[in-house]
Design an enzyme around this catalytic site. Structure first.
Site, PDB file in Angstrom:
ATOM      1  CE1 TYR A   1       0.646  -0.297   4.556  1.00  0.00           C
ATOM      2  CE2 TYR A   1      -1.464  -1.454   4.579  1.00  0.00           C
ATOM      3  CZ  TYR A   1      -0.280  -1.008   5.130  1.00  0.00           C
ATOM      4  OH  TYR A   1       0.038  -1.383   6.496  1.00  0.00           O
TER       5      TYR A   1
ATOM      6  CE  LYS B   1       5.458  -1.307   6.617  1.00  0.00           C
ATOM      7  NZ  LYS B   1       6.647  -2.046   7.305  1.00  0.00           N
TER       8      LYS B   1
HETATM    9  P1  NAP Z   1       4.737  -8.522  13.741  1.00  0.00           P
HETATM   10  O1  NAP Z   1       4.676  -9.744  14.396  1.00  0.00           O
HETATM   11  O2  NAP Z   1       3.608  -7.342  14.577  1.00  0.00           O
HETATM   12  O3  NAP Z   1       6.146  -7.835  14.299  1.00  0.00           O
HETATM   13  C1  NAP Z   1       6.433  -6.487  14.625  1.00  0.00           C
HETATM   14  C2  NAP Z   1       8.002  -6.288  15.345  1.00  0.00           C
HETATM   15  O4  NAP Z   1       8.249  -5.147  15.469  1.00  0.00           O
HETATM   16  C3  NAP Z   1       7.651  -7.010  16.621  1.00  0.00           C
HETATM   17  O5  NAP Z   1       8.841  -8.021  16.759  1.00  0.00           O
HETATM   18  C4  NAP Z   1       7.826  -5.881  17.624  1.00  0.00           C
HETATM   19  O6  NAP Z   1       8.606  -6.398  18.914  1.00  0.00           O
HETATM   20  C5  NAP Z   1       8.710  -5.114  16.733  1.00  0.00           C
HETATM   21  N1  NAP Z   1       8.574  -3.669  17.347  1.00  0.00           N
HETATM   22  C6  NAP Z   1       7.346  -2.793  17.211  1.00  0.00           C
HETATM   23  N2  NAP Z   1       7.497  -1.674  17.641  1.00  0.00           N
HETATM   24  C7  NAP Z   1       8.714  -1.688  17.908  1.00  0.00           C
HETATM   25  C8  NAP Z   1       9.642  -0.616  18.653  1.00  0.00           C
HETATM   26  N3  NAP Z   1       9.130   0.703  18.936  1.00  0.00           N
HETATM   27  N4  NAP Z   1      10.996  -0.627  18.784  1.00  0.00           N
HETATM   28  C9  NAP Z   1      11.531  -1.980  18.256  1.00  0.00           C
HETATM   29  N5  NAP Z   1      10.580  -2.914  17.926  1.00  0.00           N
HETATM   30  C10 NAP Z   1       9.558  -2.880  17.602  1.00  0.00           C
HETATM   31  O7  NAP Z   1       4.759  -8.082  12.476  1.00  0.00           O
HETATM   32  P2  NAP Z   1       4.898  -8.954  11.125  1.00  0.00           P
HETATM   33  O8  NAP Z   1       3.621  -9.398  10.484  1.00  0.00           O
HETATM   34  O9  NAP Z   1       6.071  -9.953  11.348  1.00  0.00           O
HETATM   35  O10 NAP Z   1       5.388  -7.897  10.141  1.00  0.00           O
HETATM   36  C11 NAP Z   1       6.893  -7.706   9.830  1.00  0.00           C
HETATM   37  C12 NAP Z   1       7.077  -6.568   8.949  1.00  0.00           C
HETATM   38  O11 NAP Z   1       6.442  -6.937   7.645  1.00  0.00           O
HETATM   39  C13 NAP Z   1       6.567  -5.180   9.233  1.00  0.00           C
HETATM   40  O12 NAP Z   1       7.330  -4.300   8.787  1.00  0.00           O
HETATM   41  C14 NAP Z   1       5.179  -5.349   8.402  1.00  0.00           C
HETATM   42  O13 NAP Z   1       4.638  -3.776   8.085  1.00  0.00           O
HETATM   43  C15 NAP Z   1       5.334  -6.075   7.323  1.00  0.00           C
HETATM   44  N6  NAP Z   1       4.324  -6.697   6.572  1.00  0.00           N
HETATM   45  C16 NAP Z   1       3.564  -7.873   6.913  1.00  0.00           C
HETATM   46  C17 NAP Z   1       2.735  -8.344   6.405  1.00  0.00           C
HETATM   47  C18 NAP Z   1       1.839  -9.686   6.744  1.00  0.00           C
HETATM   48  O14 NAP Z   1       1.242 -10.431   6.160  1.00  0.00           O
HETATM   49  N7  NAP Z   1       2.343 -10.269   7.824  1.00  0.00           N
HETATM   50  C19 NAP Z   1       2.137  -7.605   5.102  1.00  0.00           C
HETATM   51  C20 NAP Z   1       3.044  -6.486   4.805  1.00  0.00           C
HETATM   52  C21 NAP Z   1       3.992  -5.897   5.456  1.00  0.00           C
HETATM   53  P3  NAP Z   1       8.603  -5.898  20.250  1.00  0.00           P
HETATM   54  O15 NAP Z   1       6.844  -5.688  20.767  1.00  0.00           O
HETATM   55  O16 NAP Z   1       9.226  -6.796  21.212  1.00  0.00           O
HETATM   56  O17 NAP Z   1       8.851  -4.560  20.192  1.00  0.00           O
END
Ligand code: NAP
Length: 309
Positions: A168, A183
């Protein structure tokens, strides 16, 4: 949906978990710094680097996430350093890099994966929610890239940055105005930084996951994937396999994103820089011959008409 009779087979499944996309030892004696590497996709990416011989540094806020990273990455054969760090705070990022340097030396690769997100109609979003998501996803990504690059520039050593994005960034993200705007900034930053830092040996690329369900997805995201009139009903669990709503007819497997990250940061991709690679089975390009009826974000989220509080 009668897949066989219609000739619909979807994109093939990838090789099994544990298969390597690059030669064994590609990252031997290399260190990879992954933000948010204790959950979901960040962890899946870190595991693929671990399998290829990398030392891993994982930085995020919560101890249970750091513990999950230590356990998974040690099991995958890596030496691991975890650091509590909020990427909104440049001083905490500097301290995390100090810890990485003390343990393994300056990281060769930075995976800027940490981000924050939750669905909300734009008119209901609080200023604090907007600021928080932009602060983590856009500002935090820049602060980490800056810290990594400054240290490499000072040392005269090459490095590679991969920023995790979202499609997006190009299309806009109804229901995710904060994250989509952040993003878009992350994608734009890839292009700027790749040019600025290329002369100093630093590659900067973006990597965009499509729909990659995983067990660590937040309740708000799972709820958003839940069946809301979807005729196939396949999104109900939030962690499904097949997906008739995507051209690939399936969702992504986290290891597929991990393989893409290990390639982009590898010696085999040194001439790729300033590029954002989308790994989503062409889902973001999907269009119909005719458009389906508009369903507002409020309707999709099961909300009634907006009223001022
Ligand atoms: P997730 O499981 O929610 O992971 C987010 C991670 O970021 C967590 O490990 C969290 O750890 C860390 N985090 C959040 N705020 C933080 C902060 N202020 N400082 C340091 N660490 C922080 O997300 P995900 O689904 O694996 O996504 C990973 C990436 O892929 C992201 O960039 C997301 O936008 C992108 N993405 C994912 C999808 C999907 O289908 N899953 C689709 C499009 C894009 P703590 O809570 O320990 O800080």
């Amino acid at each position: 949906m009668t897949e066989a009779s219609d000739g619909i087979i979807g994109l093939p499944e990838p090789p099994a978990l544990g298969a390597g996309a690059l030669p064994a030892g590609t990252y031997a004696d290399r260190t990879v710094f992954v933000t948010g590497g204790g959950t979901g996709l960040g962890k899946a990416i870190a595991i693929e680097f671990a399998r290829l011989g990398a030392n891993l540094v994982v930085a995020s806020r919560k101890e249970d996430h750091l513990e999950a990273a230590r356990e998974a990455l040690t099991e995958a054969g890596a030496k691991v350093r975890t650091v509590a760090c909020d990427i909104r705070e440049p001083a905490e990022i500097a301290a995390a890099f100090d810890a990485a340097v003390d343990t393994f030396g300056l990281p060769d690769v930075l995976i800027n994966n940490a981000a924050a997100n939750f669905p909300v109609p734009a008119e209901e979003m609080s200023p604090n929610a907007w600021r928080t998501v932009v602060d983590i996803t856009l500002n935090g990504t820049y602060f980490c890239a800056r810290e990594f690059a400054r240290r490499h520039l000072a040392a005269g050593t090459p490095g590679s940055i991969v920023n995790i994005g979202a499609s997006y960034a190009w299309t806009g993200g109804p229901g995710f105005a904060h994250s989509a705007a952040a993003k878009a900034g992350v994608k734009n930053m890839v292009e700027t930084l790749a040019v600025e830092w290329g002369p100093y040996g630093i590659q900067v690329n973006g990597l965009v996951p499509g729909l990659f369900p995983h067990e660590d997805m937040t309740a708000a995201i799972k709820e958003n994937l839940a069946d809301k009139g979807n005729p196939a009903g396949i999104h109900a669990a939030g962690t499904h396999d097949k997906d008739p709503c995507q051209p690939a007819m399936r969702v992504g497997r986290p290891r597929e994103l991990g393989w893409a990250a290990t390639f982009l940061a590898s010696p085999y991709a040194r001439f790729i820089s300033g590029h954002t690679l989308v790994v989503d089975g062409a889902n973001w390009q999907r269009r119909g011959l005719v458009n389906p009826p508009v369903v507002t974000v409020r309707q999709q989220m099961g909300k009634g008409p907006f009223e001022l509080p």
